[in-house]
Write an enzyme that holds these catalytic residues in place. Structure first.
Site, PDB file in Angstrom:
ATOM      1  N   THR A  40       1.237  -1.744  -0.113  1.00  0.00           N
ATOM      2  CA  THR A  40      -0.235   0.081   0.000  1.00  0.00           C
ATOM      3  C   THR A  40       0.606   1.166  -0.445  1.00  0.00           C
ATOM      4  OG1 THR A  40      -1.625  -0.876   1.615  1.00  0.00           O
ATOM      5  CG2 THR A  40      -2.058   1.123   1.457  1.00  0.00           C
ATOM      6  N   ASP A  56      -3.674   4.499  -1.489  1.00  0.00           N
ATOM      7  CA  ASP A  56      -3.968   4.225  -2.794  1.00  0.00           C
ATOM      8  C   ASP A  56      -5.255   3.239  -2.794  1.00  0.00           C
ATOM      9  OD1 ASP A  56      -2.314   2.260  -1.905  1.00  0.00           O
ATOM     10  OD2 ASP A  56      -2.647   1.386  -3.570  1.00  0.00           O
ATOM     11  N   ARG A  58      -5.353  -0.254  -4.414  1.00  0.00           N
ATOM     12  CA  ARG A  58      -5.478  -1.476  -4.686  1.00  0.00           C
ATOM     13  C   ARG A  58      -5.259  -2.492  -3.189  1.00  0.00           C
ATOM     14  NH1 ARG A  58      -0.562  -3.202  -8.685  1.00  0.00           N
ATOM     15  NH2 ARG A  58      -2.393  -2.751 -10.103  1.00  0.00           N
ATOM     16  N   LYS A  72      -9.109   3.176   1.092  1.00  0.00           N
ATOM     17  CA  LYS A  72      -8.237   3.281   2.894  1.00  0.00           C
ATOM     18  C   LYS A  72      -8.041   3.897   4.193  1.00  0.00           C
ATOM     19  CE  LYS A  72      -5.256   0.059  -0.213  1.00  0.00           C
ATOM     20  NZ  LYS A  72      -3.738   0.052  -1.180  1.00  0.00           N
ATOM     21  N   GLY A  86      -1.224  -2.162   5.444  1.00  0.00           N
ATOM     22  CA  GLY A  86      -0.777  -3.678   6.637  1.00  0.00           C
ATOM     23  C   GLY A  86      -2.036  -4.660   6.265  1.00  0.00           C
ATOM     24  N   SER A 168       4.580   0.100   1.261  1.00  0.00           N
ATOM     25  CA  SER A 168       5.161  -0.466   0.702  1.00  0.00           C
ATOM     26  C   SER A 168       5.716   0.362  -0.575  1.00  0.00           C
ATOM     27  CB  SER A 168       5.000  -2.112  -0.070  1.00  0.00           C
ATOM     28  OG  SER A 168       4.256  -1.253  -0.861  1.00  0.00           O
ATOM     29  N   ASP A 205       6.256   0.771  -7.081  1.00  0.00           N
ATOM     30  CA  ASP A 205       5.979  -0.544  -6.124  1.00  0.00           C
ATOM     31  C   ASP A 205       4.534  -1.645  -6.501  1.00  0.00           C
ATOM     32  OD1 ASP A 205       5.791  -1.950  -3.835  1.00  0.00           O
ATOM     33  OD2 ASP A 205       3.854  -0.822  -3.090  1.00  0.00           O
ATOM     34  N   SER A 208       1.559  -1.209  -5.180  1.00  0.00           N
ATOM     35  CA  SER A 208       0.704  -0.495  -5.217  1.00  0.00           C
ATOM     36  C   SER A 208       0.004  -0.056  -6.176  1.00  0.00           C
ATOM     37  CB  SER A 208       0.907   0.815  -4.148  1.00  0.00           C
ATOM     38  OG  SER A 208       1.564   1.120  -3.316  1.00  0.00           O
TER      39      SER A 208
END
Length: 273
Positions: A40, A56, A58, A72, A86, A168, A205, A208
Site C-alpha cells: 500500500t 491508493d 489496490r 483505505k 497492512g 510498501s 511499487d 500499490s
C-alpha cells in the site's frame, strides 16, 4: 484455595522466539510465518488550512490483486480521518473501534474529540498486541489545537510530523514529499503534491496501484475525494482476434464418467394455523 500455575511477571516474554528457533533447528523443513509486505501507499501532509490525506486503491493477496478500488481512508470523527496500510481486516476493525470509542467519548464529554486522543487509543491498542495486529496508520485531523498529523506503526510507536508516508511504496512517496514540501502551502499546491507522492508510490511499487483517493480536512469539516487521479490506465488491445472453430487441432479426447447416486427426496407440508 487454588493457586495459579505460573506467577505473573513483569516485562516482555521471549519464550516463543526461543521455541521457534529450537523448532527450526530440529525440523529443517519448518517455515515459521514471517511478516508480509504492506502492499500500500498512504501519505498525508499539513497545509495552510488543515490536513490532507491520500491513499491508493489496490488491495493485494500475496501476488494477486484482490480489489482494484479498495477504500483505505477510514472515518474516525467528523474532522478526523485515518489511512490504513497492512492487513485490511486489522486496519478496518481497528479504525472502527476507534471511531466507536470517539463517538462515546464525544457523547459523554460534550466536546469534539482531539487527534491526540485518537492517536493514543490506536497506539495503545497496537502496542497491546505487540505487532500481531498488522496495521500501519496515518491519522490526520483538525481540533481545537489546530491541524495535526500522526503516523502510528504496528508495534505502537508513533510520530507527529508535518508530512509522512507509510506502506510498501513509502520510499518513493517520501522522496517526493521531502523534495517539494513547504510549510503553509495552499490547498491546490498541497493536493497536487499529495497526488504526485501517491503516484510515485504506485508506479514504483507492485503492491500499490489503482487510483488516488484523498481526504481534505479543515476547520469546517472534511471532504472525501474518490478517484482524484488515475495514473495507471487499463491497457487497450490494438486489435480484435477471432478464430474460427477448428483452427486449433484436438490431439486427444478423454471422457470420464461420473458415478452418480440417486437420492430419494421427500417433502412434507408444514401445518399452519
Amino acid at each position: 484455595m487454588l493457586k495459579t500455575a505460573l506467577e505473573p511477571q513483569g516485562g516482555f516474554s521471549f519464550d516463543n522466539c526461543q521455541r521457534n528457533a529450537s523448532l527450526e533447528r530440529v525440523l529443517p523443513g519448518l517455515r515459521i510465518p514471517h511478516a508480509r509486505k504492506t502492499g500500500t501507499t498512504i501519505a498525508g501532509l499539513l497545509f495552510r488550512d488543515g490536513v490532507i490525506l491520500g491513499a491508493d486503491t489496490r488491495a493485494t493477496n500475496d501476488k494477486v490483486v484482490a480489489d482494484k478500488n479498495c477504500e483505505k481512508i477510514h472515518f474516525i470523527a467528523p474532522k478526523i480521518y485515518c489511512c490504513g496500510a497492512g492487513v485490511a481486516a486489522d486496519a478496518e476493525m481497528t479504525t472502527r473501534m476507534a471511531a466507536s470509542n470517539m463517538e462515546l467519548h464525544a457523547l459523554s464529554t460534550g466536546r469534539e474529540p482531539r487527534v491526540a486522543t485518537v492517536t493514543r487509543i490506536l497506539r495503545q491498542t497496537l502496542f497491546r498486541y505487540q505487532g500481531h495486529v498488522g496495521a500501519s496508520l496515518v491519522v490526520g485531523g483538525v481540533d481545537v489545537t489546530g491541524p495535526q498529523l500522526y503516523s502510528v506503526h504496528p508495534h505502537g510507536s508513533y510520530s507527529r510530523l508535518p508530512f509522512t508516508a507509510l506502506g510498501s511504496g513509502q520510499d518513493a512517496a517520501l522522496a517526493v514529499l521531502e523534495d517539494r514540501f513547504q510549510p503553509n502551502m495552499p490547498l491546490e499546491a498541497a493536493q497536487g503534491l499529495l497526488v504526485e507522492a501517491i503516484t510515485a508510490g504506485i508506479l514504483g511499487d507492485l503492491g500499490s496501484g489503482g487510483s488516488v483517493d484523498a481526504c481534505v480536512i479543515t476547520g469546517t469539516g472534511a471532504k472525501l475525494l474518490r478517484t482524484l487521479s488515475s495514473p495507471t490506465k487499463p491497457i487497450e488491445r490494438p486489435g480484435q482476434y477471432h478464430f474460427a472453430p477448428g483452427t486449433t487441432a484436438v490431439l486427444s479426447k478423454t471422457v470420464m464418467p461420473l458415478p452418480l447416486e440417486l437420492v430419494e427426496e421427500t417433502m412434507q407440508t408444514m401445518e399452519v394455523e
